[in-house]
Scaffold this motif. Structure first.
Motif, short mmCIF file in Angstrom:
data_model
loop_
_atom_site.label_atom_id
_atom_site.label_comp_id
_atom_site.label_asym_id
_atom_site.label_seq_id
_atom_site.Cartn_x
_atom_site.Cartn_y
_atom_site.Cartn_z
N ASP A 48 103.91 -45.98 -41.54
CA ASP A 48 104.28 -46.73 -40.33
C ASP A 48 104.82 -48.12 -40.66
OD1 ASP A 48 101.98 -48.01 -41.20
OD2 ASP A 48 100.91 -47.82 -39.30
N CYS A 50 103.25 -50.70 -41.44
CA CYS A 50 102.36 -51.77 -41.01
C CYS A 50 100.92 -51.59 -41.49
CB CYS A 50 102.37 -51.90 -39.49
SG CYS A 50 103.94 -52.53 -38.85
N THR A 51 100.58 -50.43 -42.01
CA THR A 51 99.24 -50.20 -42.54
C THR A 51 99.29 -50.43 -44.05
OG1 THR A 51 98.77 -48.57 -40.83
CG2 THR A 51 97.37 -48.52 -42.79
N TYR A 81 98.92 -54.89 -40.14
CA TYR A 81 99.54 -56.18 -39.87
C TYR A 81 101.00 -55.96 -39.47
CZ TYR A 81 101.86 -56.01 -44.42
OH TYR A 81 102.65 -55.66 -45.47
N ARG A 82 101.45 -56.82 -38.61
CA ARG A 82 102.85 -56.73 -38.15
C ARG A 82 103.72 -57.68 -38.95
NH1 ARG A 82 102.32 -53.89 -33.00
NH2 ARG A 82 104.54 -53.51 -32.93
N ASP A 83 103.31 -58.92 -39.05
CA ASP A 83 104.04 -59.91 -39.84
C ASP A 83 105.54 -59.92 -39.51
OD1 ASP A 83 104.22 -61.94 -41.74
OD2 ASP A 83 104.58 -60.54 -43.38
N ARG A 85 107.38 -57.51 -38.56
CA ARG A 85 108.06 -56.25 -38.86
C ARG A 85 107.92 -55.26 -37.71
NH1 ARG A 85 106.18 -54.18 -44.10
NH2 ARG A 85 105.78 -56.31 -44.63
N VAL A 86 108.78 -54.30 -37.68
CA VAL A 86 108.73 -53.24 -36.68
C VAL A 86 107.88 -52.10 -37.26
CG1 VAL A 86 110.08 -51.55 -35.40
CG2 VAL A 86 110.98 -53.86 -35.78
N CYS A 87 106.85 -51.72 -36.52
CA CYS A 87 105.99 -50.63 -36.97
C CYS A 87 106.53 -49.32 -36.39
CB CYS A 87 104.56 -50.83 -36.47
SG CYS A 87 103.80 -52.36 -37.03
#
Length: 167
Positions: A48, A50-51, A81-83, A85-87
């Motif tokens: 994803d 984001c993990t 975490y998103r930071d 970014r697009v998950c």
């Protein structure tokens, strides 16, 4: 004329010589840094994006052991975490840590530890060992998919890190 021989003194002398020789051999075979822990850390990003699956710890080669042993301690954690970014809307595959001990380039022992769920962490501790006829020249640690991917029966491992004993 020679003085009379004392069997007890001769046995003690022989034992002292043997013990001194044994200590000299052990000192030469085990450098002072042989027991120093070696740190490691590795991570892998889930499907994803984001993990994050991660681990860090230490490996310590035993100074004196009948069976060559490496003691491993560490912590494993999984974060989201998103930071910026697009998950992606997919659930990442389950992962496990895979530690493999090698004698030359042949695997001789393995330990697999399931990674924690998202937002969780735990400590781990175990020993990798081989019989006295082999040695542990190095270890690898990697984060691997637990279930095989369709069309790819081999495990998919990322973040492979090689751990070698101190020089």
């Amino acid at each position: 004329m020679h003085p009379p021989q004392h069997p007890v003194r001769n046995a003690v002398r022989a034992a002292l010589v043997a013990l001194t020789s044994l200590f000299a051999v052990l000192a030469a075979a085990n450098p002072a840094s042989a027991g120093a822990p070696v740190g490691f850390a590795t991570e892998a990003l889930g499907e994803d994006y984001c993990t994050l699956f991660a681990t860090a710890g230490e490996a310590e080669w035993a100074d004196i052991a009948v069976e060559p042993t490496v003691n491993v301690t560490g912590k494993a954690w999984t974060t989201f975490y998103r930071d910026g970014r697009v998950c992606l809307g997919v659930e990442p595959f389950d992962r496990h840590l895979e530690f493999i001990a090698y004698d030359k380039d042949a695997p001789v022992d393995v330990e697999r530890i399931e990674m924690p769920d998202r937002g969780k962490a735990f400590d781990y501790s175990f020993a990798l060992t081989v019989d006295e006829t082999a040695s542990i020249d190095y270890l690898t640690v990697a984060l691997c998919r637990t279930a095989p991917v369709i069309g790819n029966p081999s495990q998919h491992c990322t973040g492979k890190f090689v751990i070698t004993p101190p020089a």
